[in-house]
Design a protein around this motif. Structure first.
Motif, PDB file in Angstrom:
ATOM      1  N   ASP A 215       0.310   2.150   0.602  1.00 23.42           N
ATOM      2  CA  ASP A 215      -0.937   2.579   1.244  1.00 23.42           C
ATOM      3  C   ASP A 215      -0.712   3.723   2.219  1.00 23.42           C
ATOM      4  N   GLU A 216       0.403   3.708   2.934  1.00 22.89           N
ATOM      5  CA  GLU A 216       0.693   4.727   3.943  1.00 22.89           C
ATOM      6  C   GLU A 216       2.177   5.086   3.884  1.00 22.89           C
ATOM      7  N   PRO A 217       2.524   6.111   3.079  1.00 25.18           N
ATOM      8  CA  PRO A 217       3.940   6.483   2.902  1.00 25.18           C
ATOM      9  C   PRO A 217       4.660   6.843   4.193  1.00 25.18           C
ATOM     10  N   GLY A 218       3.921   7.318   5.195  1.00 26.30           N
ATOM     11  CA  GLY A 218       4.540   7.719   6.451  1.00 26.30           C
ATOM     12  C   GLY A 218       5.166   6.582   7.227  1.00 26.30           C
ATOM     13  N   LEU A 219       4.906   5.343   6.834  1.00 29.69           N
ATOM     14  CA  LEU A 219       5.558   4.193   7.474  1.00 29.69           C
ATOM     15  C   LEU A 219       7.022   4.078   7.055  1.00 29.69           C
ATOM     16  N   LEU A 220       7.387   4.733   5.965  1.00 32.27           N
ATOM     17  CA  LEU A 220       8.749   4.795   5.430  1.00 32.27           C
ATOM     18  C   LEU A 220       9.208   3.494   4.784  1.00 32.27           C
ATOM     19  N   THR A 221       8.926   2.348   5.408  1.00 29.13           N
ATOM     20  CA  THR A 221       9.179   1.053   4.772  1.00 29.13           C
ATOM     21  C   THR A 221       8.012   0.125   5.088  1.00 29.13           C
ATOM     22  N   ASP A 222       7.806  -0.874   4.230  1.00 28.84           N
ATOM     23  CA  ASP A 222       6.755  -1.854   4.493  1.00 28.84           C
ATOM     24  C   ASP A 222       6.983  -2.489   5.866  1.00 28.84           C
ATOM     25  N   THR A 223       5.893  -2.688   6.592  1.00 27.16           N
ATOM     26  CA  THR A 223       5.974  -3.196   7.969  1.00 27.16           C
ATOM     27  C   THR A 223       4.964  -4.306   8.179  1.00 27.16           C
TER      28      THR A 223
ATOM     29  N   ALA B  58       7.329  -6.382  15.182  1.00 27.04           N
ATOM     30  CA  ALA B  58       7.275  -5.894  13.803  1.00 27.04           C
ATOM     31  C   ALA B  58       8.494  -6.366  13.017  1.00 27.04           C
ATOM     32  N   ASP B  59       8.285  -6.628  11.741  1.00 25.89           N
ATOM     33  CA  ASP B  59       9.371  -6.969  10.830  1.00 25.89           C
ATOM     34  C   ASP B  59       9.423  -5.901   9.749  1.00 25.89           C
ATOM     35  N   ARG B  60      10.637  -5.427   9.460  1.00 25.37           N
ATOM     36  CA  ARG B  60      10.822  -4.409   8.442  1.00 25.37           C
ATOM     37  C   ARG B  60      12.277  -4.440   7.976  1.00 25.37           C
ATOM     38  N   SER B  61      12.591  -3.751   6.927  1.00 20.25           N
ATOM     39  CA  SER B  61      13.962  -3.725   6.439  1.00 20.25           C
ATOM     40  C   SER B  61      14.857  -2.961   7.412  1.00 20.25           C
ATOM     41  N   SER B  62      16.180  -3.159   7.275  1.00 19.90           N
ATOM     42  CA  SER B  62      17.128  -2.517   8.182  1.00 19.90           C
ATOM     43  C   SER B  62      18.485  -2.404   7.496  1.00 19.90           C
TER      44      SER B  62
ATOM     45  N   ASP C 114      -2.718  -7.806  24.262  1.00 21.39           N
ATOM     46  CA  ASP C 114      -3.093  -7.678  22.851  1.00 21.39           C
ATOM     47  C   ASP C 114      -3.124  -6.247  22.360  1.00 21.39           C
ATOM     48  N   ASN C 115      -2.590  -5.310  23.177  1.00 21.96           N
ATOM     49  CA  ASN C 115      -2.687  -3.890  22.807  1.00 21.96           C
ATOM     50  C   ASN C 115      -1.340  -3.236  22.572  1.00 21.96           C
ATOM     51  N   ILE C 116      -0.242  -4.015  22.600  1.00 23.69           N
ATOM     52  CA  ILE C 116       1.093  -3.440  22.450  1.00 23.69           C
ATOM     53  C   ILE C 116       1.580  -3.629  21.008  1.00 23.69           C
ATOM     54  N   PHE C 117       2.135  -2.566  20.427  1.00 23.17           N
ATOM     55  CA  PHE C 117       2.610  -2.618  19.046  1.00 23.17           C
ATOM     56  C   PHE C 117       3.928  -1.854  18.962  1.00 23.17           C
ATOM     57  N   LEU C 118       4.952  -2.525  18.444  1.00 24.99           N
ATOM     58  CA  LEU C 118       6.271  -1.918  18.311  1.00 24.99           C
ATOM     59  C   LEU C 118       6.409  -1.253  16.950  1.00 24.99           C
ATOM     60  N   THR C 119       7.155  -0.157  16.920  1.00 29.91           N
ATOM     61  CA  THR C 119       7.387   0.532  15.648  1.00 29.91           C
ATOM     62  C   THR C 119       8.711   0.115  15.020  1.00 29.91           C
ATOM     63  N   SER C 120       9.453  -0.716  15.730  1.00 30.94           N
ATOM     64  CA  SER C 120      10.631  -1.363  15.170  1.00 30.94           C
ATOM     65  C   SER C 120      10.590  -2.805  15.642  1.00 30.94           C
ATOM     66  N   PHE C 121      11.436  -3.653  15.090  1.00 27.01           N
ATOM     67  CA  PHE C 121      11.427  -5.035  15.538  1.00 27.01           C
ATOM     68  C   PHE C 121      12.030  -5.148  16.933  1.00 27.01           C
ATOM     69  N   SER C 122      11.589  -6.174  17.649  1.00 25.95           N
ATOM     70  CA  SER C 122      12.172  -6.451  18.958  1.00 25.95           C
ATOM     71  C   SER C 122      13.530  -7.119  18.782  1.00 25.95           C
TER      72      SER C 122
ATOM     73  N   ILE D 262       6.926   6.954  12.761  1.00 24.87           N
ATOM     74  CA  ILE D 262       6.293   5.768  12.183  1.00 24.87           C
ATOM     75  C   ILE D 262       5.094   5.335  13.023  1.00 24.87           C
ATOM     76  N   GLY D 263       5.216   5.482  14.360  1.00 24.55           N
ATOM     77  CA  GLY D 263       4.114   5.101  15.238  1.00 24.55           C
ATOM     78  C   GLY D 263       2.834   5.855  14.924  1.00 24.55           C
ATOM     79  N   ALA D 264       2.953   7.169  14.702  1.00 26.64           N
ATOM     80  CA  ALA D 264       1.774   7.966  14.361  1.00 26.64           C
ATOM     81  C   ALA D 264       1.137   7.474  13.067  1.00 26.64           C
ATOM     82  N   HIS D 265       1.967   7.127  12.099  1.00 23.91           N
ATOM     83  CA  HIS D 265       1.453   6.681  10.807  1.00 23.91           C
ATOM     84  C   HIS D 265       0.969   5.232  10.839  1.00 23.91           C
ATOM     85  N   LEU D 266       1.491   4.434  11.769  1.00 28.39           N
ATOM     86  CA  LEU D 266       0.963   3.087  11.943  1.00 28.39           C
ATOM     87  C   LEU D 266      -0.477   3.151  12.454  1.00 28.39           C
TER      88      LEU D 266
END
Length: 389
Positions: free
Chosen positions: A340-348, A356-360, A137-145, A307-311
């Motif tokens: 809310d957090e511009p450093g994410l670059l796109t909604d996530t 994670a799901d995001r635009s591509s 429960d502690n793993i988080f991706l900064t892009s989609f798998s 993006i990870g830092a800003h997540l």
């Protein structure tokens, strides 16, 4: 009403003792573990630099909840899974609030078990579906798998390119196997099958045997899914053989692959989660900032680190406190927006398993640069944002 100073002091001390990591401190510690040498050095170095640049920007704008972020250690996994476990253990000795890394999925699959046992959030640049299927429960991706990204890639191959005789060349590790499984599953939804599946080895130098099979089978479309250095070697050998095939991938078009393969990568078409030539101003500005800071252009791994830092920032601020369990809970099944957090670059959107799901984007490499062909939105949705306080 006058409050006795001694009583107030006692209350504050007792409250702090109950929640030692909740209140803002002068600094909050994080650690980075990445592939800084070995076959994955180009990817890991980009990721590390992206994290560092993200933290630099966050600290310059006041930190997170009044706390500055301190990188207490940067560990080199040497692009080796077993070594990454030892590096993770050393990093955890410094008791960081969060860990950034690793990029190689074969490493993340094993070192995540160590960080999960310690209860420390791990924000990874990996993409293998195996990473988010272990139940931690502690793993988080900064892009989609691959499970999400390959849905977009396969749709492009099967429908837009109308590919029929398809070969998948993939590296025989967690990264490659996860890609193979995801590609085959998605391809079946279009009533199609692979003509050839060709596993390769990490740091393989000679791809003659695979290329001969591709030629003899009359393959028209080759999906290339090795690590970046191997992608470059494969493409150079493919061009020298003069094979008339379309080449498709995702990291096939990364900056590291283009550097390794040179002109051989031209003409390749890829699905990318991030690109320095994105139509988004925020992504292009970050690419320019990255080049100014480090003297070279970033690829998707640099974006993932930033993006990870800003997540982390987005989750801590939405939680309202520096609490690892609360932050991890906030990161599950939640939407984080650039408003809310511009450093994410796109909604996530972050799923319950940390995917994670995001635009591509679909791009083509022309003269070593990305030429944008199509912007793709979320795979799923609509997603909802929920409060964490």
């Amino acid at each position: 009403m006058r409050i006795n100073a001694a009583v107030l002091s006692t209350v504050l001390v007792a409250t702090a003792a109950l929640a030692p990591n909740v209140f803002a401190q002068a600094k909050q510690k994080v650690a980075i573990i990445a592939e800084l040498s070995g076959g994955g050095a180009s990817s890991g170095t980009m990721y590390r630099d992206g994290v560092l640049l993200g933290i630099k920007d966050i600290n310059a704008s006041g930190g997170i909840l009044g706390s500055q972020i301190e990188v207490v250690s940067i560990g080199d996994t040497q692009s080796d899974a077993a070594t990454s476990v030892a590096v993770m253990r050393r990093a955890l000795n410094d008791k960081p609030f969060a860990i950034f890394g690793t990029v190689y999925s074969s490493s993340t699959v094993v070192n995540n078990k160590v960080s999960a046992k310690a209860g420390v959030p791990q924000i990874s640049g990996s993409e293998s579906a195996q990473v988010v299927s272990q139940g931690t429960d502690n793993i988080f991706l900064t892009s989609f798998s691959q499970a999400l990204g390959f849905q977009k890639l396969v749709k492009y191959v099967a429908k837009d390119l109308n590919a029929d005789k398809i070969a998948l060349v993939y590296v025989n590790d967690s990264f490659g196997k996860g890609g193979y499984d995801s590609f085959v599953k998605s391809l079946g939804q279009y009533g199609k099958k692979l003509t050839l599946s060709l596993p390769t080895e990490v740091q393989q130098a000679d791809f003659t045997a695979e290329l001969v099979q591709i030629k003899n089978a009359g393959i028209t479309h080759v999906v290339v899914y090795n690590h970046e250095e191997e992608n470059g070697r494969f493409m150079n050998q493919l061009r020298k053989m003069g094979l008339n095939v379309e080449t498709i991938g995702d990291n096939l078009c990364s900056q590291a692959t283009v550097k390794a393969g040179g002109k051989a990568i031209d003409g390749s078409k890829c699905h990318l989660s991030m690109s320095a030539l994105s139509p988004l101003d925020s992504m292009r500005k970050l690419a320019a900032e990255f080049e100014k800071e480090y003297g070279h252009v970033t690829d998707h791994n640099g974006f993932k680190g930033y993006i990870g830092a800003h997540l982390l920032k987005a989750a801590v601020e939405r939680t309202g406190k520096w609490d690892q369990k609360a932050v991890m809970a906030c990161l599950h099944d939640n939407l984080f927006t650039v408003q809310d957090e511009p450093g994410l670059l796109t909604d996530t959107y972050v799923f319950a398993n940390g995917d994670a799901d995001r635009s591509s984007y679909i791009v083509e490499v022309v003269d070593g640069q990305h030429k944008m062909k199509e912007v793709l939105g979320f795979v799923g949705g609509p997603y909802k944002k929920h409060a964490c306080r």
